[in-house]
Enzyme design. Structure first.
Site, PDB file in Angstrom:
ATOM      1  N   ALA A 162      -0.628 -45.596 -16.949  1.00 20.91           N
ATOM      2  CA  ALA A 162      -0.227 -46.531 -18.008  1.00 20.91           C
ATOM      3  C   ALA A 162       1.108 -46.077 -18.563  1.00 20.91           C
ATOM      4  O   ALA A 162       1.616 -45.001 -18.240  1.00 20.91           O
ATOM      5  CB  ALA A 162      -1.279 -46.589 -19.104  1.00 20.91           C
ATOM      6  N   HIS A 163       1.664 -46.919 -19.421  1.00 21.33           N
ATOM      7  CA  HIS A 163       2.898 -46.571 -20.110  1.00 21.33           C
ATOM      8  C   HIS A 163       2.611 -46.607 -21.599  1.00 21.33           C
ATOM      9  O   HIS A 163       2.115 -47.598 -22.139  1.00 21.33           O
ATOM     10  CB  HIS A 163       4.023 -47.554 -19.777  1.00 21.33           C
ATOM     11  CG  HIS A 163       5.354 -47.159 -20.341  1.00 21.33           C
ATOM     12  ND1 HIS A 163       5.733 -47.486 -21.617  1.00 21.33           N
ATOM     13  CD2 HIS A 163       6.384 -46.457 -19.803  1.00 21.33           C
ATOM     14  CE1 HIS A 163       6.951 -47.005 -21.842  1.00 21.33           C
ATOM     15  NE2 HIS A 163       7.355 -46.377 -20.760  1.00 21.33           N
ATOM     16  N   GLY A 164       2.883 -45.492 -22.277  1.00 19.43           N
ATOM     17  CA  GLY A 164       2.612 -45.411 -23.705  1.00 19.43           C
ATOM     18  C   GLY A 164       3.886 -45.230 -24.499  1.00 19.43           C
ATOM     19  O   GLY A 164       5.007 -45.339 -23.986  1.00 19.43           O
ATOM     20  N   GLY A 165       3.723 -44.918 -25.776  1.00 21.13           N
ATOM     21  CA  GLY A 165       4.864 -44.770 -26.662  1.00 21.13           C
ATOM     22  C   GLY A 165       5.751 -43.599 -26.301  1.00 21.13           C
ATOM     23  O   GLY A 165       6.921 -43.552 -26.690  1.00 21.13           O
ATOM     24  N   GLY A 177       6.197 -42.595 -23.053  1.00 19.25           N
ATOM     25  CA  GLY A 177       6.575 -42.681 -21.647  1.00 19.25           C
ATOM     26  C   GLY A 177       5.371 -42.896 -20.761  1.00 19.25           C
ATOM     27  O   GLY A 177       4.288 -43.279 -21.216  1.00 19.25           O
ATOM     28  N   LYS A 226       1.180 -36.462 -19.380  1.00 19.39           N
ATOM     29  CA  LYS A 226       1.770 -37.407 -20.322  1.00 19.39           C
ATOM     30  C   LYS A 226       3.176 -36.948 -20.647  1.00 19.39           C
ATOM     31  O   LYS A 226       3.396 -35.811 -21.083  1.00 19.39           O
ATOM     32  CB  LYS A 226       0.942 -37.477 -21.603  1.00 19.39           C
ATOM     33  CG  LYS A 226       1.523 -38.462 -22.611  1.00 19.39           C
ATOM     34  CD  LYS A 226       0.570 -38.751 -23.738  1.00 19.39           C
ATOM     35  CE  LYS A 226       1.193 -39.775 -24.693  1.00 19.39           C
ATOM     36  NZ  LYS A 226       0.255 -40.260 -25.684  1.00 19.39           N
ATOM     37  N   ASP A 280      -1.809 -41.074 -35.739  1.00 21.57           N
ATOM     38  CA  ASP A 280      -1.642 -42.340 -35.009  1.00 21.57           C
ATOM     39  C   ASP A 280      -2.969 -42.856 -34.477  1.00 21.57           C
ATOM     40  O   ASP A 280      -3.097 -43.178 -33.305  1.00 21.57           O
ATOM     41  CB  ASP A 280      -0.644 -42.153 -33.864  1.00 21.57           C
ATOM     42  CG  ASP A 280      -0.175 -43.493 -33.283  1.00 21.57           C
ATOM     43  OD1 ASP A 280      -0.272 -44.513 -33.994  1.00 21.57           O
ATOM     44  OD2 ASP A 280       0.270 -43.507 -32.123  1.00 21.57           O
TER      45      ASP A 280
END
Length: 804
Positions: free
Chosen positions: A237-240, A242, A260, A360
């Site tokens: 996946a792509h997160g905040g 990267g 990550k 978060d």
């Protein structure tokens, strides 16, 4: 032979355990041995046994053809069955389990055992033989274990469906690209990489707003070896921060890990600094928090290496429900949402005890695996005293004060409240119109349906951090109370179980009269500095007690509360107000002082001020029933019957300790509007084990006599009181009333021999004889002589005379 696996109750049958499926320990290393293998050290392969020739003439009989494994899938939470050796739901092979799975090494071609986390105890692999040797006792053990696992989420109050284990190889992205509408600058959040005119959006470039570089290109591909240890399988996946990659740890049994990316890629110094700042995460060890294994660099980029958790996030669960509902938002049932948050709160308590803030929290970051949950994505975790590093948060979840004064325990509580609301309601505008507020009640039907949940969310998401819960533990206690209420309202019945409150003693109501002396009493705070000293003050006389309390070494909150309660008993409102004001001056959030002021108002019959005080306490401790029963009584006496009835119903369906006062309250309200059946239903709520049961039977008879319409009501009154075994005098008085009413009915409407009143037919002759007997019995029991004389005279007039 008994199975040697730790904690297993099975026996070895035909070389395999009939419970856990492990082979006999003769040639295979046991799970006990695997569990003590040092971290990051591959376990030795199973010892190969000597080849034994088989076949005709070998002297060893050929084994029967192998049976295809059958039975239920052993993946936690999976409802599937094994068909042709594989689960028909999750696709797992027979015998696969969550904590240990068979993985084929690309180097050796052999099957090795891997573990998801060093913090998880080693679990034995299943066996195809296990399904063939299941006994009835084994099935019972497995069903019991399944019920125990299911009870974990929701503290045993509700049932939350399990989440099947997710095979990591099935979630690797085939085409790791980011849709244009998801491309935002990782630094300022502005849209980047979008198409305009005829030009396609760029995957890499510079943000036009903050001028910082961005990149949506996956830097790692399948086969890359990171830090000489982690073989990349693909992007997840792509997160905040990267891309997130799946990899195998070549140094530790080929276990699955997640890489990550860190921000500031391309800046070696910034990457080194980021890794140094976050190395403390490797020391975080809690069963509800994802484990961080390592921090590494590769081609100038930094990566966090964490355990792979094969579950689904709550955001994914919401997406699945959305798709199944035809594209219409389908929030989680309220009890599920509360259960998930309740289970996650100990992880926050642990972090806060370690002086760490999560920062978060949102549905994306809570994973369900089987019947448990795990908090993931620690990229935003920071130390409480960190005033320099970047703060990570998500619009719609982040507290309003974070941008100016930074994060805190209170801001974590805020994110928890926002997440809870997103889980259980369609929260439109939570990132825009209501970014820092809650929608009004008329826009959110959930709030009107579950008022305690609304109060809980109001306190979690208060604009002022000081108005929020002070800790995750405090929130968890109140949330559990709200969960009990929600489950009770869903069942719409009478509570048969009770829970001990940490703040209040149960009410002491035994009859229809309910006043301030029967309200729940405040429990002492055992952490108060003067608690031990106060324990020695045992005067029953309030005046003596107050004099002794004046000699307290320190006027702590517990001392002042004890003084206020003594002043209440002395009927000295001036002193009560003085102590209440002292408490609130020392701590404006001391809700116990407000409780005392509410009790004082109730004692004086000042119902409006009592309502105001108890309503305020309700908002501070929304999971407690004590302020609800007190507010119900204040509303009943203060002209708010609808509110009172609703509160009484909540109390009656939530906790057995509150059924009796709630039932009597409901009966009073319904009797006022002459709802006979509703009144009787309320009195029937009082359980036979309650000290108020006899009173409820007496009141039922009185209401049937007062509002009943015929002989059936009179017979019901007779049955209710005789079954309750009232004292002889009370029963005799009720019997006289019933027989008088019954004789009047048959005298007016004629005999009804098919009906019976107290085992006699409803005819004038039979009832007259029984009424005479009732008068004489009551005359013997009445303490007053004039009353006895009157009763004997009535008996004589009722007696049937004959001329002989």
């Amino acid at each position: 032979m008994k199975c040697l696996q730790p904690g297993c109750t099975g026996s070895i049958v035909d070389g395999y355990c009939d419970v856990c499926g492990m082979p006999s320990p003769g040639g295979v290393h046991s799970a006990a041995a695997a569990s003590v293998t040092p971290l990051h050290t591959p376990a030795p392969p199973p010892r190969a046994s000597a080849a034994i020739p088989l076949g005709p003439g070998s002297g060893v009989s050929q084994p029967p053809p192998a049976k295809v494994p059958t039975g239920r899938c052993r993946m936690p939470g999976c409802p599937g069955s094994i068909i042709d050796g594989y689960c028909d739901v999750c696709g797992s092979p027979a015998g696969a389990t969550q904590a240990s799975s068979a993985a084929r090494s690309p180097l050796s071609g052999q099957t090795t055992v891997t573990r998801a986390s060093s913090l998880l105890s080693s679990t034995a692999l299943g066996s195809a033989r296990a399904g063939a040797a299941v006994t009835r006792s084994t099935k019972r053990i497995r069903e019991t274990a399944k019920r125990l696992r299911a009870a974990r989420l929701g503290a045993g109050l509700t049932s939350v469906p399990s989440a099947p284990y997710v095979d990591p190889e099935t979630v690797v992205m085939k085409d790791p690209t980011i849709p244009e509408d998801k491309r935002v600058c990782p630094h300022c959040g502005s849209p980047v990489g979008r198409s305009h005119d005829d030009a396609a959006g760029r995957l890499e470039g510079f943000c036009p707003k903050c001028r910082r570089p961005y990149s949506f290109t996956a830097k790692l591909k399948a086969g890359d070896l990171v830090a000489g240890q982690y073989e990349v399988q693909g992007a997840l996946a792509h997160g905040g921060m990267g891309w997130i990659y799946l990899a195998r740890d070549k140094n530790v049994s080929d276990r699955w890990v997640v890489l990550k990316g860190l921000l500031n890629v391309g800046d070696a110094d910034a990457v080194s600094s980021a890794i140094a700042e976050q190395r403390f995460l490797a020391q975080v060890e809690h069963p509800l928090i994802v484990e961080i294994y390592n921090f590494v660099t590769h081609d100038g980029a930094g990566y966090i290496v964490r355990e792979y958790v094969g579950g689904r996030s709550l955001k994914e669960l919401l997406k699945q429900r959305l798709a199944a509902n035809g594209g219409m938002y389908d929030p989680l049932p309220v009890d599920w949402a509360l259960a998930y948050i309740h289970e996650a709160l100990p992880a926050f308590s642990y972090l806060h005890d370690q002086h760490l803030l999560y920062c978060d929290f949102k549905p994306d970051n809570l994973l369900q695996i089987g019947d448990s949950i795990k908090l993931i994505d620690l990229g935003g975790v920071r130390r409480m005293d960190d005033d320099d590093s970047a703060i990570f948060g998500t619009s719609g979840y982040q507290a309003p004060e974070v941008a100016t004064i930074g994060p805190s325990v209170a801001s974590d509580i805020y994110t928890i409240g926002r997440t809870l609301l997103v889980l259980c309601a369609e929260f439109r505008g939570y990132q825009s119109t209501y970014e820092f507020t809650l929608p009004p009640v008329d826009e959110m039907p959930l709030f009107a349906e579950y008022d305690s949940l609304f109060r809980l969310l109001l306190k979690c998401c208060a604009a002022d951090p000081a108005d929020r819960f002070v800790s995750a533990d405090e929130l968890r206690v109140q949330l559990l109370g709200v969960l009990r209420e929600v489950v009770g309202s869903m069942h719409a019945g009478i509570a048969v179980t009770s829970a001990t409150s940490l703040l209040f003693e149960p009410p002491s109501v035994t009859g229809d009269t309910f006043d301030w002396t029967q309200l729940p009493r405040l429990k002492p705070d055992t952490t108060d500095p003067q608690y031990a000293w106060l324990s020695a003050i045992n005067y029953t006389d309030p005046g003596q007690r107050l004099t002794a309390l004046d000699a307290a070494p320190q006027a702590t909150a517990e001392v002042l509360l004890a003084k206020a309660e003594a002043a209440l008993e002395l009927d000295n409102p001036r002193l009560v107000r003085q102590y209440v004001n002292e408490l609130l001056a020392a701590d404006p959030w001391e809700w116990r002082a407000v409780w005392i002021s509410g009790v004082l108002a109730m004692k004086a019959g000042d119902w409006r001020n009592a309502q105001s005080a108890f309503n305020a306490v309700y908002g501070q401790v929304p999971g407690e029933l004590a302020p609800k029963i007190a507010l119900a009584l204040a509303c009943e006496q203060g002209g708010e019957p609808a509110i009172a009835e609703n509160l009484y119903l909540i109390c009656a369906s939530t906790d057995a300790n509150y059924v009796t006062p709630a039932a009597f309250g409901l009966a009073r309200l319904r009797a006022q509007r002459q709802d006979l059946q509703g009144t009787l239903d309320a009195l029937d709520m009082v359980p036979p084990t309650s000290r108020g049961y006899l009173e409820s039977r007496r009141l039922e008879a009185e209401h049937l006599l007062g509002f009943g319409s015929g002989l059936p009501d009179l017979q019901r009154a007779m049955t209710a009181t005789h079954n309750a075994r009232l004292d002889a005098l009370t029963q005799a008085r009720i019997d006289v009333d019933i027989y008088e009413r019954a004789l009047a009915v048959v005298s007016e409407k004629g005999p009804q021999p098919s009906m019976t009143i107290g085992a006699v037919p409803a005819t004038p002759v039979a009832l007259r004889e029984r009424l005479e007997t009732a008068y004489r019995r009551l005359a013997r029991l009445e303490p007053e002589s004039p009353v006895r004389v009157q009763l004997v005279e009535k008996a004589n007039r009722t007696r049937k005379w004959s001329l002989l």
